[in-house]
Design a protein around this motif. Structure first.
Motif, short mmCIF file in Angstrom:
data_model
loop_
_atom_site.label_atom_id
_atom_site.label_comp_id
_atom_site.label_asym_id
_atom_site.label_seq_id
_atom_site.Cartn_x
_atom_site.Cartn_y
_atom_site.Cartn_z
N ALA A 5 -17.04 9.97 -47.36
CA ALA A 5 -17.99 9.40 -46.42
C ALA A 5 -18.96 8.43 -47.07
O ALA A 5 -19.43 7.50 -46.41
CB ALA A 5 -18.76 10.53 -45.73
N CYS A 6 -19.28 8.62 -48.34
CA CYS A 6 -20.25 7.72 -48.98
C CYS A 6 -19.69 6.30 -49.14
O CYS A 6 -20.45 5.36 -49.37
CB CYS A 6 -20.71 8.28 -50.32
SG CYS A 6 -19.40 8.60 -51.50
N GLU A 7 -18.38 6.14 -48.98
CA GLU A 7 -17.80 4.81 -49.08
C GLU A 7 -18.22 3.91 -47.92
O GLU A 7 -18.13 2.68 -48.04
CB GLU A 7 -16.27 4.92 -49.11
CG GLU A 7 -15.72 5.62 -50.35
CD GLU A 7 -14.22 5.74 -50.31
OE1 GLU A 7 -13.55 4.90 -50.98
OE2 GLU A 7 -13.70 6.64 -49.64
N HIS A 8 -18.66 4.50 -46.82
CA HIS A 8 -18.99 3.73 -45.62
C HIS A 8 -20.05 2.68 -45.91
O HIS A 8 -19.99 1.57 -45.36
CB HIS A 8 -19.47 4.68 -44.53
CG HIS A 8 -19.76 4.03 -43.22
ND1 HIS A 8 -18.77 3.52 -42.40
CD2 HIS A 8 -20.94 3.79 -42.59
CE1 HIS A 8 -19.32 3.00 -41.32
NE2 HIS A 8 -20.63 3.14 -41.39
N GLU A 9 -21.04 3.02 -46.74
CA GLU A 9 -22.07 2.04 -47.11
C GLU A 9 -21.94 1.60 -48.57
O GLU A 9 -22.86 1.04 -49.13
CB GLU A 9 -23.46 2.64 -46.87
CG GLU A 9 -23.85 2.77 -45.42
CD GLU A 9 -25.31 3.11 -45.23
OE1 GLU A 9 -26.12 2.18 -45.06
OE2 GLU A 9 -25.65 4.31 -45.29
N GLY A 10 -20.80 1.84 -49.15
CA GLY A 10 -20.55 1.40 -50.51
C GLY A 10 -21.34 2.14 -51.56
O GLY A 10 -21.55 1.62 -52.67
N VAL A 11 -21.78 3.36 -51.27
CA VAL A 11 -22.55 4.15 -52.23
C VAL A 11 -21.58 4.79 -53.23
O VAL A 11 -20.61 5.44 -52.84
CB VAL A 11 -23.37 5.24 -51.52
CG1 VAL A 11 -24.04 6.16 -52.53
CG2 VAL A 11 -24.42 4.59 -50.61
N VAL A 12 -21.87 4.61 -54.51
CA VAL A 12 -21.05 5.21 -55.57
C VAL A 12 -21.88 6.31 -56.24
O VAL A 12 -22.83 6.02 -56.96
CB VAL A 12 -20.61 4.16 -56.61
CG1 VAL A 12 -19.84 4.82 -57.74
CG2 VAL A 12 -19.78 3.07 -55.94
N PRO A 13 -21.56 7.57 -55.99
CA PRO A 13 -22.35 8.65 -56.59
C PRO A 13 -22.06 8.82 -58.07
O PRO A 13 -20.98 8.46 -58.55
CB PRO A 13 -21.89 9.89 -55.80
CG PRO A 13 -20.51 9.57 -55.37
CD PRO A 13 -20.47 8.08 -55.14
N ASP A 14 -23.04 9.36 -58.78
CA ASP A 14 -22.81 9.72 -60.18
C ASP A 14 -21.95 10.97 -60.28
O ASP A 14 -21.11 11.10 -61.17
CB ASP A 14 -24.15 9.96 -60.89
CG ASP A 14 -25.01 8.73 -60.89
OD1 ASP A 14 -24.61 7.73 -61.51
OD2 ASP A 14 -26.09 8.75 -60.26
N GLU A 32 -19.43 10.20 -69.08
CA GLU A 32 -20.47 10.53 -70.05
C GLU A 32 -21.38 11.65 -69.55
O GLU A 32 -21.94 12.41 -70.36
CB GLU A 32 -21.31 9.28 -70.39
CG GLU A 32 -22.15 8.72 -69.26
CD GLU A 32 -21.41 7.77 -68.32
OE1 GLU A 32 -22.09 7.06 -67.54
OE2 GLU A 32 -20.15 7.75 -68.36
N ILE A 33 -21.50 11.79 -68.23
CA ILE A 33 -22.30 12.87 -67.66
C ILE A 33 -21.52 14.18 -67.72
O ILE A 33 -22.04 15.21 -68.17
CB ILE A 33 -22.69 12.54 -66.21
CG1 ILE A 33 -23.61 11.32 -66.18
CG2 ILE A 33 -23.37 13.73 -65.54
CD1 ILE A 33 -23.82 10.75 -64.78
#
Length: 455
Positions: A285-294, A316-317
């Motif tokens: 769902a976060c792809e809808h606004e182009g959000v790339v989570p860590d 790295e996280i």
């Protein structure tokens, strides 16, 4: 939807007729007999939406012990996206159970765990290098995401949003907003968790226009003043809230929080436990606004009903945690891993994200037209095959949980399984399997309209 039905015939197992059939009261006598047995065997704290004894399920229907066939608008809470007992899932699980059922990946590893992680690293948002871990449930995935964020940043504070739901463990209860039934009497809760405003368009004080940036500015201001950006480990969000009532944050809200995390050195965690794996019309769902989570936490739809969940994030996280700091006895069970590989193949081969968009294209116009003539429907919202209506007392925005429960009961009696949700208990949520035939989707909407309009 005829062209999509052709695809559905290829996906479905064909074991069960895809039809609604009500031959007894719901629940019927056999289901009521099981309910009596249950009273002396199962703790009363375990509730059930529909008190029937399920004996079979396939495609878009659930069959009970009395021969009733119900239309499924729940998917086991967004789990059976590819349909119950999907043939490809069944085939791979059967083959695996004949080889071995468990070794514990931390003791003696196997290829399917690695293969699932490889797939998750490839398909989750962002083209950066990633790593994954596999666990058992959505709550466990969220809890591990918070653990990893705290370890990697060296900070403690975690921010969550109003109306959010993240699970039933001690930490995830703390992260969850709603008291009853999830938190009541189970405290004290975990420290260093802070709740901030959500961009809830229907209930935002100044209205939906500009709600996203306005709510984000409020949240960031409160974080800065009350916590200190330098103490913030992570902001944890559901891109569309699940148990909170299928609230879709207003445009601009999530990107603003993600950018704040980036500039402050905190991590942005997407809880896609309910929204993931094509449910909303995008793979996530976060792809809808182009959000790339860590970091992204997934579960539910990942393995077709077998218990599996994951945390996927920047290499790295994820690699920051010392060896032995992550894992669990059953995490990444080989049966569940094989099921997940089958589910991912089904989603890709049959474009189930596109199918979810098609479901939304049918449901949303019908529900919005219904809202035009029924003032009890205060809001219609959602994306893809994750749709909800919020019921209110006509002429107000006052929640009407009693009507919501009654409409759900009427649907159940007519052979349609629906779920309720929302902080105020006044939301009907719809999560049909992504393989539901078009005629069942339309019939389910007919039943819902009847239940809303007539006792």
């Amino acid at each position: 939807m005829d062209s999509q039905d052709t695809t559905l015939r290829e996906i479905g197992s064909g074991r069960l007729p895809q039809e609604r059939r009500v031959v007894t009261d719901i629940p019927g006598p056999n289901s009521r007999a099981l309910a009596e047995r249950r009273k002396s065997a199962v703790a009363q704290g375990v509730g059930s939406v529909l008190p029937v004894q399920v004996t079979d399920a396939d495609g878009g229907v659930i069959v009970d012990a009395d021969g009733n066939s119900l239309i499924d608008f729940g998917s086991g809470i967004a789990v059976t996206n590819v349909g119950n007992a999907n043939p490809r899932v069944v085939e791979r699980v059967k083959a695996q159970v004949e080889r071995f059922t468990h070794t514990c990946f931390m003791v003696a590893p196997y290829e399917s765990y690695v293969a699932v992680c490889e797939r998750l690293n490839r398909i989750t948002p962002g083209d950066h290098e990633k790593r994954s871990i596999l666990v058992n449930s959505g709550a466990e995935a969220v809890e591990n995401a918070v653990k990893i964020a705290r370890y990697a940043t060296g900070r403690q504070a975690v921010v969550v949003l109003d109306h959010g739901y993240h699970g039933r463990t001690l930490l995830t209860m703390t992260l969850t907003a709603k008291n009853m039934p999830y938190k009541h009497g189970f405290g004290p809760y975990a420290p260093e968790v802070y709740r901030m405003p959500l961009a809830y368009p229907y209930r935002w004080p100044t209205g939906p226009d500009g709600c996203g940036p306005e709510a984000a500015a409020q949240a960031i201001d409160q974080i800065t003043k009350q916590i200190g950006a330098e103490n913030l480990a992570a902001v944890l969000v559901e891109p569309i809230q699940g148990e909170g009532g299928f609230i879709e944050p207003a445009p601009g809200f999530l990107p603003a929080l993600a950018e704040f995390c980036r500039t402050s050195g905190a991590l942005f965690i997407a809880d896609e436990v309910q929204t993931g794996f094509a449910r909303t019309g995008d793979l996530f769902a976060c792809e809808h606004e182009g959000v790339v989570p860590d970091l992204i936490a997934t579960a539910k739809g990942i393995a077709g009903g077998l218990p599996l969940a994951a945390v996927t994030g920047r290499a790295e996280i994820m690699d920051a945690v010392h060896a032995g700091g992550l894992g669990g006895t059953y995490g990444g069970n080989p049966l569940a891993c094989e099921a997940a590989l089958a589910v991912l193949e089904e989603i890709e081969e049959h474009d189930l994200a596109g199918r979810a968009r098609g479901i939304g294209a049918v449901m949303l116009p019908r529900l919005r037209a219904l809202a035009e003539r029924l003032p009890a429907i205060g809001d219609v919202r959602g994306r893809g095959a994750m749709i909800a209506i919020e019921l209110v007392r006509p002429g107000t925005k006052d929640p009407d949980p009693a009507l919501t429960a009654e409409v759900a009961r009427r649907c159940h009696a007519r052979g349609l399984l629906v779920l309720t949700a929302g902080t105020y208990g006044n939301v009907l949520r719809f999560l049909p399997p992504l393989v539901i035939p078009g005629h069942l989707l339309e019939e389910g909407l007919d039943i819902l309209e009847e239940a809303l309009s007539h006792p």
